[in-house]
Design an enzyme around this catalytic site. Structure first.
Site, PDB file in Angstrom:
ATOM      1  N   LYS A 178      65.527  59.319  67.259  1.00 31.24           N
ATOM      2  CA  LYS A 178      65.775  61.092  67.018  1.00 31.24           C
ATOM      3  C   LYS A 178      65.392  62.079  68.015  1.00 31.24           C
ATOM      4  O   LYS A 178      64.701  61.488  69.170  1.00 31.24           O
ATOM      5  CB  LYS A 178      64.343  60.870  65.932  1.00 31.24           C
ATOM      6  CG  LYS A 178      64.714  62.545  65.297  1.00 31.24           C
ATOM      7  CD  LYS A 178      65.483  61.907  63.847  1.00 31.24           C
ATOM      8  CE  LYS A 178      65.227  63.610  63.071  1.00 31.24           C
ATOM      9  NZ  LYS A 178      66.412  62.999  61.829  1.00 31.24           N
TER      10      LYS A 178
HETATM   11  P1  NAD Z   1      69.297  72.777  58.588  1.00 27.59           P
HETATM   12  O1  NAD Z   1      68.919  73.000  59.638  1.00 27.59           O
HETATM   13  O2  NAD Z   1      71.146  73.103  57.873  1.00 27.59           O
HETATM   14  O3  NAD Z   1      68.544  73.493  57.341  1.00 27.59           O
HETATM   15  C1  NAD Z   1      67.536  73.813  57.040  1.00 27.59           C
HETATM   16  C2  NAD Z   1      66.852  74.348  56.575  1.00 27.59           C
HETATM   17  O4  NAD Z   1      65.660  75.079  56.429  1.00 27.59           O
HETATM   18  C3  NAD Z   1      66.844  75.960  56.644  1.00 27.59           C
HETATM   19  O5  NAD Z   1      68.015  76.887  55.256  1.00 27.59           O
HETATM   20  C4  NAD Z   1      66.157  76.731  56.979  1.00 27.59           C
HETATM   21  O6  NAD Z   1      66.335  77.957  56.636  1.00 27.59           O
HETATM   22  C5  NAD Z   1      64.661  76.276  56.319  1.00 27.59           C
HETATM   23  N1  NAD Z   1      63.632  75.971  56.680  1.00 27.59           N
HETATM   24  C6  NAD Z   1      63.302  76.406  58.430  1.00 27.59           C
HETATM   25  N2  NAD Z   1      62.190  77.005  58.670  1.00 27.59           N
HETATM   26  C7  NAD Z   1      61.672  76.789  57.189  1.00 27.59           C
HETATM   27  C8  NAD Z   1      60.234  77.037  56.947  1.00 27.59           C
HETATM   28  N3  NAD Z   1      58.920  77.459  58.034  1.00 27.59           N
HETATM   29  N4  NAD Z   1      60.392  77.662  56.276  1.00 27.59           N
HETATM   30  C9  NAD Z   1      61.036  77.675  54.940  1.00 27.59           C
HETATM   31  N5  NAD Z   1      62.652  77.234  55.517  1.00 27.59           N
HETATM   32  C10 NAD Z   1      62.257  76.595  56.724  1.00 27.59           C
HETATM   33  O7  NAD Z   1      68.765  71.372  58.331  1.00 27.59           O
HETATM   34  P2  NAD Z   1      69.225  69.875  57.512  1.00 27.59           P
HETATM   35  O8  NAD Z   1      70.258  68.831  58.264  1.00 27.59           O
HETATM   36  O9  NAD Z   1      69.820  70.640  56.363  1.00 27.59           O
HETATM   37  O10 NAD Z   1      68.012  69.136  57.353  1.00 27.59           O
HETATM   38  C11 NAD Z   1      66.821  69.536  55.770  1.00 27.59           C
HETATM   39  C12 NAD Z   1      65.738  68.448  56.248  1.00 27.59           C
HETATM   40  O11 NAD Z   1      66.558  66.866  55.441  1.00 27.59           O
HETATM   41  C13 NAD Z   1      65.130  68.258  57.201  1.00 27.59           C
HETATM   42  O12 NAD Z   1      64.278  68.103  57.330  1.00 27.59           O
HETATM   43  C14 NAD Z   1      65.547  67.030  57.943  1.00 27.59           C
HETATM   44  O13 NAD Z   1      65.283  65.964  58.773  1.00 27.59           O
HETATM   45  C15 NAD Z   1      66.619  65.855  56.574  1.00 27.59           C
HETATM   46  N6  NAD Z   1      67.510  65.273  56.514  1.00 27.59           N
HETATM   47  C16 NAD Z   1      68.600  66.125  57.120  1.00 27.59           C
HETATM   48  C17 NAD Z   1      69.488  65.026  56.990  1.00 27.59           C
HETATM   49  C18 NAD Z   1      70.983  65.760  57.517  1.00 27.59           C
HETATM   50  O14 NAD Z   1      72.639  64.358  57.331  1.00 27.59           O
HETATM   51  N7  NAD Z   1      71.194  67.119  58.576  1.00 27.59           N
HETATM   52  C19 NAD Z   1      69.640  63.246  56.649  1.00 27.59           C
HETATM   53  C20 NAD Z   1      68.428  63.273  55.849  1.00 27.59           C
HETATM   54  C21 NAD Z   1      67.004  64.039  56.325  1.00 27.59           C
END
Ligand code: NAD
Length: 429
Positions: free
Chosen positions: A115
């Site tokens: 990561k």
């Molecule tokens: P993203 O950047 O597309 O979205 C993140 C979201 O979290 C946004 O809506 C943002 O406004 C919100 N956010 C940020 N800070 C915040 C806070 N303090 N309070 C409330 N909301 C908040 O990211 P993503 O890719 O959707 O990832 C989200 C989660 O899923 C992360 O934990 C990431 O590690 C996990 N994840 C993502 C993937 C992927 O394929 N993108 C895969 C596995 C896990």
């Protein structure tokens, strides 16, 4: 919109890497994992920290700090997302890198765990500045990434465009004849630049497969049920869209800007369009502003935390009014909160299972790039469905058999695969 500050993932008591180590230790005891393997898996193999300058639009120069943690590669090349967020720290990426090792091992994907990220807020910068940060970061990492060695993907604050900039920068660091062999250096790219069909929704699709399996096991009819979703980015918004197709309505959402409720259920597509256009759920007309507290106490069937780690803590766990928590984010429920949810009979589908659809389709993308193939969406979707359902059933079977939580069961299965590889290969020299 509510003006109250959203809760930062970090507070004095929460140590993300410590929490993940706790799960590892628990599963190692359950499995009686050999001590030397436990010790190896307790630390990342490589911790890379880079500092690099980037020119801002006004001509000034700013220094940035980037990380890449390569946790383990016994099962295959390092694999894991790149996070652009102001709270990124060494502790975070160590925790997230280790989780990628467990996730790939659990899903039987031939990848290790990694990561990385850059500590900055992309929202506070222009598109050009974010592009220059991405390119300088990729350049600073140099040969620490590569299609056979370490393969980044999107995470919080990064997307398909970010991945294409990384790929392009990396391609330009090799000789012309080798350029196209580098396409698989990152996954989660745009379709035109070598991405896979279905990768954008893959993480959420995986979550939804888990929910469908859970519903089957618990004889719950999903149609007419309700969900609340924290985070409306890639994972949160696609989860709402896919759930809507099953007749599950999303009645409360929230992100870094605040929280909204709509008892009739949001139009997931229109809300996603609004977020794409404005950057957040703030100002969406068809919802009532609520506080973070009201969000976490909304009565619904399913909670999907899809933002950051450490969002469901003791106080949220005591007051949640849902039946099921599906961890879209990595580490959203902290260990103390998990105990309370267990006592309250609220089921948890743990992160390394629930959100593993993302890395699974990233693997399909990598395979397609290396074979110069383009699979159609049906093929990707069918493979993902088989992989997710199989992983879900293996985790729940192990949980029942050993009388442990689904999270511990997922860790046990991952550790079993890793321990077997270590036993077969031995320790060099
Ligand atoms: P993203 O950047 O597309 O979205 C993140 C979201 O979290 C946004 O809506 C943002 O406004 C919100 N956010 C940020 N800070 C915040 C806070 N303090 N309070 C409330 N909301 C908040 O990211 P993503 O890719 O959707 O990832 C989200 C989660 O899923 C992360 O934990 C990431 O590690 C996990 N994840 C993502 C993937 C992927 O394929 N993108 C895969 C596995 C896990």
């Amino acid at each position: 919109m509510s003006t109250e500050p959203t809760t930062s993932p970090h507070n004095e008591e929460f140590n993300f890497f410590g929490a993940i180590q706790g799960y590892l230790n628990q599963a190692a005891r359950e499995l009686q994992l050999p001590e030397h393997i436990h010790a190896i898996l307790s630390e990342p193999k490589n911790e890379i920290i880079v500092h690099f300058p980037v020119r801002m639009d006004d001509g000034s120069m700013k220094m940035f700090k980037g990380y890449r943690i390569q946790h383990n590669n016994i099962l295959g090349p390092y694999k894991g997302g790149m996070r652009f967020h102001h709270s990124v720290s060494l502790d975070d990426v160590k925790a997230l890198g280790a989780m990628m090792t467990w996730k790939c091992a659990l899903m039987e994907i031939p990848f290790g765990g990694a990561k990385g990220g850059v500590k900055f807020s992309p929202r506070a910068h222009s598109v050009d500045e974010v592009m220059r940060v991405t390119r300088r970061f990729t350049h600073a990492l140099g040969n620490n990434i590569g299609p056979n060695y370490d393969i980044p993907a999107p995470d919080v604050g990064t997307n398909a465009q970010t991945m294409v900039w990384m790929m392009d920068t990396f391609m330009n660091s090799v000789q012309n004849v080798d350029k196209n062999a580098q396409r698989a250096v990152v996954t989660g790219k745009t379709l035109t630049c070598g991405g896979s069909r279905g990768r954008d929704k893959a993480t959420s699709q995986g979550l939804v497969h888990c929910i469908v399996e859970w519903a089957g096991e618990n004889r719950v009819r999903l149609e007419g049920k309700t969900a609340i979703i924290q985070g409306y980015g890639n994972v949160g918004s696609n989860a709402a869209l896919l759930l809507a197709r099953l007749g599950v309505s999303t009645i409360a959402v929230g992100d870094h800007s605040g929280y909204l409720k709509n008892e009739e259920g949001f139009n997931a597509h229109k809300l996603a369009e609004h977020v794409k256009g404005t950057g957040s759920v703030a100002g969406y007309p068809n919802g009532v502003e609520i506080s973070r507290d009201e969000f976490f106490t909304t009565r619904a069937d399913i909670l999907i935390p899809a933002a950051l780690e450490n969002q469901v803590r003791v106080s949220e766990a005591q007051r949640l009014r849902v039946r099921l928590v599906v961890e879209g984010a990595n580490g959203p429920v902290n260990p103390q909160a998990e105990k309370i949810l267990e006592e309250r009979g609220i089921d948890i589908i743990p992160d390394i299972l629930a959100n593993s659809g993302g890395v699974t389709v990233s693997y399909y993308e990598w395979v397609q790039n290396r074979r110069s193939e383009t699979w159609d969406l049906t093929e990707v979707d069918e493979r993902l469905e088989v992989a997710m359902k199989r992983a879900y059933q293996r985790v729940m079977f192990t949980a029942r058999e050993r009388e442990i939580s689904p999270r511990s069961a997922a860790y046990v299965l991952a550790l079993e695969a890793l321990a077997t590889a270590f036993a077969e290969r031995g320790i060099f020299p």
